[in-house]
Design an enzyme around this catalytic site. Structure first.
Site, mmCIF file in Angstrom:
data_model
loop_
_atom_site.group_PDB
_atom_site.id
_atom_site.type_symbol
_atom_site.label_atom_id
_atom_site.label_comp_id
_atom_site.label_asym_id
_atom_site.label_seq_id
_atom_site.Cartn_x
_atom_site.Cartn_y
_atom_site.Cartn_z
ATOM 1 N N HIS A 39 0.846 -1.206 0.000
ATOM 2 C CA HIS A 39 0.000 0.000 0.000
ATOM 3 C C HIS A 39 0.877 1.250 0.000
ATOM 4 O O HIS A 39 1.387 1.653 1.049
ATOM 5 C CB HIS A 39 -0.916 0.004 1.234
ATOM 6 C CG HIS A 39 -1.924 1.102 1.232
ATOM 7 N ND1 HIS A 39 -3.264 0.877 1.423
ATOM 8 C CD2 HIS A 39 -1.813 2.448 1.061
ATOM 9 C CE1 HIS A 39 -3.922 2.025 1.376
ATOM 10 N NE2 HIS A 39 -3.043 2.996 1.166
ATOM 11 N N HIS B 161 1.402 5.451 -1.704
ATOM 12 C CA HIS B 161 0.991 6.587 -2.530
ATOM 13 C C HIS B 161 2.264 7.175 -3.127
ATOM 14 O O HIS B 161 3.075 7.747 -2.395
ATOM 15 C CB HIS B 161 0.280 7.643 -1.682
ATOM 16 C CG HIS B 161 -0.983 7.131 -1.076
ATOM 17 N ND1 HIS B 161 -2.206 7.225 -1.700
ATOM 18 C CD2 HIS B 161 -1.208 6.473 0.093
ATOM 19 C CE1 HIS B 161 -3.138 6.661 -0.938
ATOM 20 N NE2 HIS B 161 -2.549 6.188 0.159
ATOM 21 N N LEU B 162 2.443 7.009 -4.424
ATOM 22 C CA LEU B 162 3.648 7.525 -5.069
ATOM 23 C C LEU B 162 3.427 8.899 -5.676
ATOM 24 O O LEU B 162 4.384 9.559 -6.079
ATOM 25 C CB LEU B 162 4.137 6.555 -6.159
ATOM 26 C CG LEU B 162 4.633 5.188 -5.667
ATOM 27 C CD1 LEU B 162 5.038 4.324 -6.848
ATOM 28 C CD2 LEU B 162 5.802 5.338 -4.688
ATOM 29 N N ARG B 163 2.144 9.328 -5.751
ATOM 30 C CA ARG B 163 1.807 10.604 -6.402
ATOM 31 C C ARG B 163 2.308 10.606 -7.853
ATOM 32 O O ARG B 163 2.418 9.562 -8.466
ATOM 33 C CB ARG B 163 2.365 11.806 -5.621
ATOM 34 C CG ARG B 163 2.116 11.771 -4.120
ATOM 35 C CD ARG B 163 0.660 11.756 -3.742
ATOM 36 N NE ARG B 163 0.480 11.995 -2.316
ATOM 37 C CZ ARG B 163 -0.521 11.516 -1.597
ATOM 38 N NH1 ARG B 163 -1.448 10.762 -2.144
ATOM 39 N NH2 ARG B 163 -0.619 11.793 -0.313
ATOM 40 N N ASN C 227 -5.256 7.210 -6.188
ATOM 41 C CA ASN C 227 -5.977 8.459 -5.872
ATOM 42 C C ASN C 227 -5.199 9.695 -6.309
ATOM 43 O O ASN C 227 -4.939 10.602 -5.533
ATOM 44 C CB ASN C 227 -6.351 8.535 -4.384
ATOM 45 C CG ASN C 227 -5.154 8.533 -3.461
ATOM 46 O OD1 ASN C 227 -4.078 8.040 -3.810
ATOM 47 N ND2 ASN C 227 -5.322 9.087 -2.275
ATOM 48 N N LYS D 253 -9.343 -0.419 -6.019
ATOM 49 C CA LYS D 253 -9.458 0.231 -4.719
ATOM 50 C C LYS D 253 -10.816 0.906 -4.576
ATOM 51 O O LYS D 253 -11.229 1.663 -5.446
ATOM 52 C CB LYS D 253 -8.338 1.278 -4.582
ATOM 53 C CG LYS D 253 -8.381 2.116 -3.314
ATOM 54 C CD LYS D 253 -7.927 1.343 -2.090
ATOM 55 C CE LYS D 253 -8.116 2.144 -0.812
ATOM 56 N NZ LYS D 253 -6.902 2.722 -0.304
ATOM 57 N N HIS E 220 -10.692 1.100 1.584
ATOM 58 C CA HIS E 220 -10.538 2.092 2.644
ATOM 59 C C HIS E 220 -11.760 1.878 3.530
ATOM 60 O O HIS E 220 -12.870 2.269 3.164
ATOM 61 C CB HIS E 220 -10.485 3.520 2.087
ATOM 62 C CG HIS E 220 -10.237 4.520 3.172
ATOM 63 N ND1 HIS E 220 -9.026 5.163 3.341
ATOM 64 C CD2 HIS E 220 -11.027 4.946 4.185
ATOM 65 C CE1 HIS E 220 -9.097 5.942 4.409
ATOM 66 N NE2 HIS E 220 -10.297 5.834 4.936
ATOM 67 N N HIS F 55 -4.783 -0.624 5.881
ATOM 68 C CA HIS F 55 -4.346 0.163 7.038
ATOM 69 C C HIS F 55 -5.303 0.053 8.235
ATOM 70 O O HIS F 55 -5.935 1.032 8.637
ATOM 71 C CB HIS F 55 -4.118 1.632 6.678
ATOM 72 C CG HIS F 55 -5.125 2.256 5.729
ATOM 73 N ND1 HIS F 55 -6.471 2.242 5.968
ATOM 74 C CD2 HIS F 55 -4.967 2.902 4.561
ATOM 75 C CE1 HIS F 55 -7.092 2.865 4.985
ATOM 76 N NE2 HIS F 55 -6.190 3.262 4.113
ATOM 77 N N ASP G 113 1.262 2.611 3.670
ATOM 78 C CA ASP G 113 0.410 3.779 3.435
ATOM 79 C C ASP G 113 1.235 5.060 3.451
ATOM 80 O O ASP G 113 0.758 6.109 3.903
ATOM 81 C CB ASP G 113 -0.744 3.862 4.442
ATOM 82 C CG ASP G 113 -1.845 4.816 3.973
ATOM 83 O OD1 ASP G 113 -1.901 5.127 2.771
ATOM 84 O OD2 ASP G 113 -2.646 5.250 4.820
ATOM 85 N N HIS H 175 2.772 14.616 1.687
ATOM 86 C CA HIS H 175 2.131 15.934 1.480
ATOM 87 C C HIS H 175 3.172 16.988 1.838
ATOM 88 O O HIS H 175 3.951 16.791 2.777
ATOM 89 C CB HIS H 175 0.930 16.123 2.416
ATOM 90 C CG HIS H 175 -0.235 15.237 2.106
ATOM 91 N ND1 HIS H 175 -1.145 15.515 1.106
ATOM 92 C CD2 HIS H 175 -0.648 14.082 2.667
ATOM 93 C CE1 HIS H 175 -2.064 14.564 1.069
ATOM 94 N NE2 HIS H 175 -1.781 13.679 1.996
ATOM 95 N N ALA I 285 -4.404 14.820 5.364
ATOM 96 C CA ALA I 285 -4.174 13.546 6.058
ATOM 97 C C ALA I 285 -3.106 12.748 5.313
ATOM 98 O O ALA I 285 -3.177 12.618 4.094
ATOM 99 C CB ALA I 285 -5.467 12.746 6.096
HETATM 100 O O1 DOR Z 1 -3.856 9.499 5.569
HETATM 101 C C1 DOR Z 1 -4.153 9.164 4.438
HETATM 102 N N1 DOR Z 1 -3.556 9.710 3.354
HETATM 103 N N2 DOR Z 1 -5.103 8.252 4.266
HETATM 104 C C2 DOR Z 1 -5.588 7.938 3.056
HETATM 105 O O2 DOR Z 1 -6.476 7.130 2.978
HETATM 106 C C3 DOR Z 1 -5.107 8.642 1.842
HETATM 107 C C4 DOR Z 1 -3.768 9.184 2.049
HETATM 108 C C5 DOR Z 1 -3.335 10.169 0.987
HETATM 109 O O3 DOR Z 1 -3.524 9.909 -0.211
HETATM 110 O O4 DOR Z 1 -2.773 11.207 1.343
HETATM 111 ZN ZN ZN Z 2 -3.500 4.991 1.510
#
Ligand code: DOR
Ligand code: ZN
Length: 353
Positions: A18, A20-22, A46, A104, A141, A179, A252, A256, A268
Site C-alpha cells: 500500500h 501513494h507515489l503521487r 488516488n 481500490k 478504505h 491500514h 500507506d 504531502h 491527512a
Molecule cells: O492518511 C491518508 N492519506 N489516508 C488515506 O487514505 C489517503 C492518504 C493520501 O492519499 O494522502
Molecule cells: Zn493509503
C-alpha cells in the site's frame, strides 16, 4: 529489546502492499525511497484526476518506471480507482492484460482525493461480481463517511454496516482491508480469513491518538484512518507480529508538502517511506518477534495476491544511521516520519538472488 535477539537479520526482500507515489516531481522525490527497500508495491490510484481506466494505469506505470533511479529494480503493481461509473468490462480487460492487479474502493469523501469514489456499494454490484468471477482483489478504505459517526468509530462501524454483508454477498471475492487501526478490525480479519487480509502501517504500530496531541497539535501525525487508543495499537502489534497469513506489510506512505500539513485544514497522510523497514524492525524487536518479520514483510502479502515471493534479500542491522528529516521538492519539502525508534536500524543494500 530482549538481549538474545539478533542484532542483524537477513530476510527476503519485502514488498509494500500500500503506497501513494503521487506523480510528477513529488513522485521523482519519493519513489527512490520506496524502491530502495521494496521489490514491489501496490500503487494507490488516488491521483488528481484518479486512475479510473486501464489506459490511465498503463500510462502511470510507465511514468513510475521512467522515474526510477538508474539500475534500481522495482515493480509497481497498479490498481484501479472505483467510481459509481466503473465499467466491469474495463476492470476485467485491465486485469486480463495484467495492467492492474486489484481495484481500490474509496467511499466517496472518506479521505484524500476520494471525492470521485463510490457513493454506495450497491452501485457497483456488477463490478464486484466481475471481480469475484475473475479473482481480482478488492482493496478497501474501510471507514464510513457518515459525519454523524465519531471519527474514531468510523472503521468499526464500517465493519458492522458494510463489510460483513459485502463478504457474505460475494463469498468468492478476495478483499484487503487496508491500514487497519482497531482491535475490532484485527479480530474481524482473523475470523474472516482467508477471504480477507489486512495491511498494517508502521505508524499505527508506533503512535496512538494521544500522540497527535502531545504538547499541542501535531499535524504530521494526522492520517486516515486516524490513530486510535493505546489498546488498539497494542492489538495491531499483536496481529502484525503473530505471523498469521492474513496480516501483511503496507506502509500507506502518503507524502504531502509541509505547508499543506501545517495548515488550518491540514492534509491527512504520513510520509514514512525512508524509515519504513527500520520502524517495522524496531516494533518486531520490541515485541521479541524478529523471527516473524519476514512472514509479515515478505511472505504473507505475495501469498495473498498469488504472486511469487522475492528471491533477493535485504539485511537489517541494529545500528543507527542518519535518515533525512525531510525530502525536498523544489522549494517545498515533505517531512519524514522518523521516530527515535526507527533511527536504531540500518537497512542494507538489496542483494539479488
Ligand atoms: O492518511 C491518508 N492519506 N489516508 C488515506 O487514505 C489517503 C492518504 C493520501 O492519499 O494522502
Ligand atoms: Zn493509503
Amino acid at each position: 529489546m530482549n538481549s538474545s535477539a539478533p542484532n542483524r537479520l537477513v530476510i527476503r526482500q519485502p514488498d509494500d502492499w500500500h503506497v501513494h507515489l503521487r506523480d510528477g516531481e513529488v513522485m521523482a522525490a519519493v519513489l527512490p525511497h520506496t524502491a530502495a527497500q521494496f521489490a514491489r508495491a501496490i500503487v494507490m490510484p488516488n491521483l488528481k484526476p484518479p486512475v479510473t481506466r486501464a489506459t490511465d494505469a498503463e500510462a502511470y506505470r510507465q511514468r513510475i518506471l521512467a522515474a526510477l533511479p538508474k539500475g534500481v529494480r522495482f515493480e509497481p503493481l497498479m490498481t484501479a480507482y472505483l467510481t459509481d461509473a466503473t465499467d466491469p468490462a474495463d476492470i476485467a480487460d485491465g486485469f486480463k492484460r495484467k495492467v492492474w492487479v486489484a481495484a481500490k474502493l474509496y467511499p466517496a469523501g472518506a479521505t484524500t482525493n476520494s471525492q470521485h469514489g463510490v457513493t454506495d456499494i450497491a452501485r457497483i454490484t456488477s463490478v464486484l461480481a466481475m471481480m469475484e468471477k475473475i479473482g481480482m482483489p478488492l482493496l478497501l478504505h474501510g471507514e464510513v463517511t457518515d459525519h454523524s459517526i465519531d471519527i474514531f468509530d468510523r472503521e468499526t462501524v464500517f465493519l458492522e454496516r458494510i463489510l460483513g454483508k459485502l463478504l457474505k454477498d460475494f463469498p468468492g471475492l478476495k478483499v484487503v482491508l487496508e491500514h487497519i487501526t482497531t482491535a475490532e478490525a484485527a479480530d474481524f480479519v482473523r475470523s474472516h480469513a482467508p477471504q480477507i487480509g489486512a495491511t498494517i502501517t508502521p505508524h499505527h504500530l508506533m503512535i496512538n491518538r494521544s500522540s497527535i496531541f502531545e504538547g499541542g497539535v501535531r499535524p504530521h501525525l494526522y492520517c486516515l484512518p486516524i490513530a486510535k487508543r493505546e489498546h488498539h495499537r497494542l492489538a495491531l502489534r499483536k496481529a502484525a507480529t503473530s505471523g498469521d497469513a492474513c496480516f501483511f506489510l503496507g506502509t500507506d506512505t502518503a507524502p504531502h508538502f509541509v505547508h499543506l500539513k501545517e495548515a488550518a485544514c491540514g492534509c491527512a497522510g504520513i510520509f514514512n517511506a525512508p524509515t519504513a523497514m527500520q520502524s517495522y524492525a524496531q516494533v518486531f524487536a520490541e515485541e521479541n518477534a524478529l523471527d516473524r518479520l519476514e512472514a509479515f514483510a515478505s511472505l504473507n502479502g505475495p501469498r495473498f495476491y498469488g504472486l511469487p515471493v522475492n528471491e533477493a534479500r535485504i539485511s537489517l542491522e541494529r545500528r543507527g544511521t542518519a535518515v533525512p528529516d525531510s525530502v525536498s521538492v523544489g522549494t517545498d519539502s515533505i517531512l519524514v516520519f522518523a521516530t527515535e525508534a526507527a533511527k536504531q536500524w540500518t537497512v542494507g543494500e538489496v542483494v539479488p538472488a
